[in-house]
Design a protein around this motif. Structure first.
Motif, PDB file in Angstrom:
ATOM      1  N   MET A   1       0.844  -1.188   0.000  1.00  0.00           N
ATOM      2  CA  MET A   1       0.000   0.000   0.000  1.00  0.00           C
ATOM      3  C   MET A   1       0.888   1.250   0.000  1.00  0.00           C
ATOM      4  O   MET A   1       1.883   1.324   0.709  1.00  0.00           O
ATOM      5  CB  MET A   1      -0.897  -0.007   1.233  1.00  0.00           C
ATOM      6  N   ALA A   2       0.505   2.219  -0.782  1.00  0.00           N
ATOM      7  CA  ALA A   2       1.284   3.456  -0.900  1.00  0.00           C
ATOM      8  C   ALA A   2       1.192   4.282   0.378  1.00  0.00           C
ATOM      9  O   ALA A   2       0.239   4.170   1.139  1.00  0.00           O
ATOM     10  CB  ALA A   2       0.792   4.279  -2.084  1.00  0.00           C
ATOM     11  N   SER A   3       2.198   5.105   0.577  1.00  0.00           N
ATOM     12  CA  SER A   3       2.221   5.991   1.735  1.00  0.00           C
ATOM     13  C   SER A   3       1.024   6.937   1.685  1.00  0.00           C
ATOM     14  O   SER A   3       0.639   7.418   0.631  1.00  0.00           O
ATOM     15  CB  SER A   3       3.512   6.802   1.733  1.00  0.00           C
ATOM     16  N   SER A   4       0.443   7.211   2.851  1.00  0.00           N
ATOM     17  CA  SER A   4      -0.721   8.092   2.891  1.00  0.00           C
ATOM     18  C   SER A   4      -0.324   9.568   2.959  1.00  0.00           C
ATOM     19  O   SER A   4      -1.165  10.432   2.816  1.00  0.00           O
ATOM     20  CB  SER A   4      -1.615   7.737   4.087  1.00  0.00           C
ATOM     21  N   LYS A   5       0.970   9.830   3.180  1.00  0.00           N
ATOM     22  CA  LYS A   5       1.415  11.223   3.230  1.00  0.00           C
ATOM     23  C   LYS A   5       1.449  11.805   1.819  1.00  0.00           C
ATOM     24  O   LYS A   5       2.064  11.269   0.924  1.00  0.00           O
ATOM     25  CB  LYS A   5       2.795  11.338   3.873  1.00  0.00           C
ATOM     26  N   LYS A   6       0.773  12.923   1.688  1.00  0.00           N
ATOM     27  CA  LYS A   6       0.756  13.605   0.397  1.00  0.00           C
ATOM     28  C   LYS A   6       2.068  14.338   0.174  1.00  0.00           C
ATOM     29  O   LYS A   6       2.690  14.814   1.112  1.00  0.00           O
ATOM     30  CB  LYS A   6      -0.395  14.610   0.345  1.00  0.00           C
ATOM     31  N   LYS A   7       2.458  14.441  -1.085  1.00  0.00           N
ATOM     32  CA  LYS A   7       3.556  15.324  -1.457  1.00  0.00           C
ATOM     33  C   LYS A   7       2.975  16.732  -1.439  1.00  0.00           C
ATOM     34  O   LYS A   7       1.769  16.917  -1.624  1.00  0.00           O
ATOM     35  CB  LYS A   7       4.069  14.985  -2.845  1.00  0.00           C
ATOM     36  N   PHE A  27      -0.024  23.650 -12.099  1.00  0.00           N
ATOM     37  CA  PHE A  27       0.333  22.410 -11.410  1.00  0.00           C
ATOM     38  C   PHE A  27      -0.914  21.579 -11.106  1.00  0.00           C
ATOM     39  O   PHE A  27      -0.923  20.363 -11.331  1.00  0.00           O
ATOM     40  CB  PHE A  27       1.108  22.729 -10.127  1.00  0.00           C
ATOM     41  N   LEU A  28      -1.958  22.233 -10.634  1.00  0.00           N
ATOM     42  CA  LEU A  28      -3.208  21.517 -10.352  1.00  0.00           C
ATOM     43  C   LEU A  28      -3.778  20.882 -11.616  1.00  0.00           C
ATOM     44  O   LEU A  28      -4.276  19.748 -11.585  1.00  0.00           O
ATOM     45  CB  LEU A  28      -4.234  22.467  -9.720  1.00  0.00           C
ATOM     46  N   ARG A  29      -3.698  21.601 -12.723  1.00  0.00           N
ATOM     47  CA  ARG A  29      -4.192  21.055 -13.990  1.00  0.00           C
ATOM     48  C   ARG A  29      -3.392  19.813 -14.391  1.00  0.00           C
ATOM     49  O   ARG A  29      -3.963  18.800 -14.808  1.00  0.00           O
ATOM     50  CB  ARG A  29      -4.121  22.110 -15.084  1.00  0.00           C
ATOM     51  N   LEU A  30      -2.074  19.889 -14.270  1.00  0.00           N
ATOM     52  CA  LEU A  30      -1.230  18.739 -14.591  1.00  0.00           C
ATOM     53  C   LEU A  30      -1.559  17.541 -13.695  1.00  0.00           C
ATOM     54  O   LEU A  30      -1.619  16.399 -14.169  1.00  0.00           O
ATOM     55  CB  LEU A  30       0.248  19.107 -14.451  1.00  0.00           C
ATOM     56  N   ARG A  34      -3.058  13.894 -14.939  1.00  0.00           N
ATOM     57  CA  ARG A  34      -2.351  12.643 -14.637  1.00  0.00           C
ATOM     58  C   ARG A  34      -3.110  11.770 -13.642  1.00  0.00           C
ATOM     59  O   ARG A  34      -2.663  10.666 -13.323  1.00  0.00           O
ATOM     60  CB  ARG A  34      -0.954  12.943 -14.103  1.00  0.00           C
ATOM     61  N   GLY A  35      -4.206  12.291 -13.121  1.00  0.00           N
ATOM     62  CA  GLY A  35      -5.024  11.524 -12.182  1.00  0.00           C
ATOM     63  C   GLY A  35      -4.381  11.325 -10.822  1.00  0.00           C
ATOM     64  O   GLY A  35      -4.664  10.330 -10.142  1.00  0.00           O
ATOM     65  N   VAL A  36      -3.540  12.268 -10.408  1.00  0.00           N
ATOM     66  CA  VAL A  36      -2.840  12.130  -9.126  1.00  0.00           C
ATOM     67  C   VAL A  36      -3.095  13.301  -8.172  1.00  0.00           C
ATOM     68  O   VAL A  36      -2.359  13.483  -7.202  1.00  0.00           O
ATOM     69  CB  VAL A  36      -1.314  11.930  -9.340  1.00  0.00           C
ATOM     70  N   LYS A  37      -4.128  14.083  -8.437  1.00  0.00           N
ATOM     71  CA  LYS A  37      -4.383  15.273  -7.611  1.00  0.00           C
ATOM     72  C   LYS A  37      -4.553  14.923  -6.133  1.00  0.00           C
ATOM     73  O   LYS A  37      -4.122  15.672  -5.253  1.00  0.00           O
ATOM     74  CB  LYS A  37      -5.617  16.013  -8.125  1.00  0.00           C
ATOM     75  N   ASP A  38      -5.150  13.774  -5.846  1.00  0.00           N
ATOM     76  CA  ASP A  38      -5.385  13.378  -4.456  1.00  0.00           C
ATOM     77  C   ASP A  38      -4.098  13.017  -3.713  1.00  0.00           C
ATOM     78  O   ASP A  38      -4.107  12.863  -2.496  1.00  0.00           O
ATOM     79  CB  ASP A  38      -6.375  12.217  -4.388  1.00  0.00           C
ATOM     80  N   GLN A  39      -2.976  12.936  -4.431  1.00  0.00           N
ATOM     81  CA  GLN A  39      -1.700  12.598  -3.805  1.00  0.00           C
ATOM     82  C   GLN A  39      -0.870  13.842  -3.458  1.00  0.00           C
ATOM     83  O   GLN A  39       0.240  13.721  -2.962  1.00  0.00           O
ATOM     84  CB  GLN A  39      -0.879  11.708  -4.757  1.00  0.00           C
ATOM     85  N   TRP A  40      -1.436  15.031  -3.720  1.00  0.00           N
ATOM     86  CA  TRP A  40      -0.679  16.267  -3.544  1.00  0.00           C
ATOM     87  C   TRP A  40      -1.461  17.308  -2.760  1.00  0.00           C
ATOM     88  O   TRP A  40      -2.673  17.397  -2.873  1.00  0.00           O
ATOM     89  CB  TRP A  40      -0.347  16.868  -4.914  1.00  0.00           C
ATOM     90  N   GLU A  41      -0.713  18.121  -2.017  1.00  0.00           N
ATOM     91  CA  GLU A  41      -1.233  19.351  -1.424  1.00  0.00           C
ATOM     92  C   GLU A  41      -0.523  20.488  -2.143  1.00  0.00           C
ATOM     93  O   GLU A  41       0.711  20.517  -2.219  1.00  0.00           O
ATOM     94  CB  GLU A  41      -0.948  19.408   0.078  1.00  0.00           C
ATOM     95  N   SER A 154       8.211  19.382 -15.837  1.00  0.00           N
ATOM     96  CA  SER A 154       9.523  18.795 -15.563  1.00  0.00           C
ATOM     97  C   SER A 154       9.641  18.366 -14.100  1.00  0.00           C
ATOM     98  O   SER A 154      10.116  17.269 -13.793  1.00  0.00           O
ATOM     99  CB  SER A 154      10.611  19.812 -15.923  1.00  0.00           C
ATOM    100  N   PHE A 155       9.201  19.237 -13.180  1.00  0.00           N
ATOM    101  CA  PHE A 155       9.252  18.887 -11.757  1.00  0.00           C
ATOM    102  C   PHE A 155       8.404  17.650 -11.470  1.00  0.00           C
ATOM    103  O   PHE A 155       8.838  16.715 -10.797  1.00  0.00           O
ATOM    104  CB  PHE A 155       8.778  20.055 -10.889  1.00  0.00           C
ATOM    105  N   LEU A 156       7.209  17.626 -12.005  1.00  0.00           N
ATOM    106  CA  LEU A 156       6.300  16.507 -11.768  1.00  0.00           C
ATOM    107  C   LEU A 156       6.868  15.220 -12.358  1.00  0.00           C
ATOM    108  O   LEU A 156       6.762  14.141 -11.742  1.00  0.00           O
ATOM    109  CB  LEU A 156       4.923  16.825 -12.357  1.00  0.00           C
ATOM    110  N   ASP A 157       7.483  15.308 -13.522  1.00  0.00           N
ATOM    111  CA  ASP A 157       8.114  14.127 -14.132  1.00  0.00           C
ATOM    112  C   ASP A 157       9.209  13.559 -13.249  1.00  0.00           C
ATOM    113  O   ASP A 157       9.481  12.355 -13.281  1.00  0.00           O
ATOM    114  CB  ASP A 157       8.703  14.479 -15.497  1.00  0.00           C
ATOM    115  N   GLN A 158       9.859  14.407 -12.459  1.00  0.00           N
ATOM    116  CA  GLN A 158      10.964  13.967 -11.593  1.00  0.00           C
ATOM    117  C   GLN A 158      10.493  13.586 -10.183  1.00  0.00           C
ATOM    118  O   GLN A 158      11.300  13.114  -9.379  1.00  0.00           O
ATOM    119  CB  GLN A 158      12.009  15.072 -11.493  1.00  0.00           C
ATOM    120  N   SER A 159       9.219  13.813  -9.878  1.00  0.00           N
ATOM    121  CA  SER A 159       8.717  13.547  -8.515  1.00  0.00           C
ATOM    122  C   SER A 159       8.195  12.135  -8.355  1.00  0.00           C
ATOM    123  O   SER A 159       7.809  11.482  -9.273  1.00  0.00           O
ATOM    124  CB  SER A 159       7.606  14.538  -8.180  1.00  0.00           C
TER     125      SER A 159
END
Length: 159
Positions: A1-7, A27-30, A34-41, A154-159
């Motif tokens: 299971m993935a970590s619950s802490k958001k980036k 950034f929010l649009r990206l 990518r379907g990962v908005k719930d993984q970020w603050e 670029s940042f998101l690709d490296q995260s």
């Protein structure tokens, strides 16, 4: 299971009505695409207090809308001490932003302080403030938008 802490990322500029809200919206649009908005603050804030509580500059809003970002809502706020431990990365837009962030950084700072432009594949490191651009000219805001797309991608690709 993935970590619950958001980036987490915080975008900073002088007044939080031009560059940092554009970067946040991009950034929010990206993240949505990518379907990962719930993984970020994600948030943005100002170094100055002149525009606290105001919406982004009308030219910033128009630029976002022209690029198809019409669901972004934001009210300017000032960066605070807690931001330095709440966010993983705090992005400034230019050297003056970075100097100010370094001066304000508390001793318990855990955030990485970086210029967003460090991630620009075109190596355009400074994201210039378009606030004082003449009249209703959007060219400076469009340039900020395009830089933010490149840098955030670029940042998101490296995260």
């Amino acid at each position: 299971m993935a970590s619950s802490k958001k980036k987490s990322v915080l975008f900073i500029c002088l007044g939080n009505i031009c560059r940092s809200p554009i970067a946040e919206a991009v950034f929010l649009r990206l993240l949505n695409e990518r379907g990962v908005k719930d993984q970020w603050e994600v948030d943005s804030a100002a170094l100055g207090t002149w525009h606290i509580g105001k919406t982004p500059d009308s030219r910033a809003r128009k630029t976002l809308k022209n690029f198809g970002v019409d669901d972004y809502k934001h009210k300017a706020r000032a960066v605070n001490k807690d931001d330095f431990t709440r966010y993983d990365v705090i992005f400034g837009m230019d050297e003056a932003n970075m100097e100010e962030l370094e001066e304000r950084k508390p001793s318990n700072c855990t955030a990485k302080l970086k210029m967003l432009g460090e991630y620009d594949p075109e190596k355009e490191v400074v994201i210039r403030d378009p606030y004082y651009d003449a009249g209703g000219d959007l060219s400076g805001f469009e340039k900020v938008y395009e830089q933010c797309v490149r840098c955030c991608t670029s940042f998101l690709d490296q995260s």
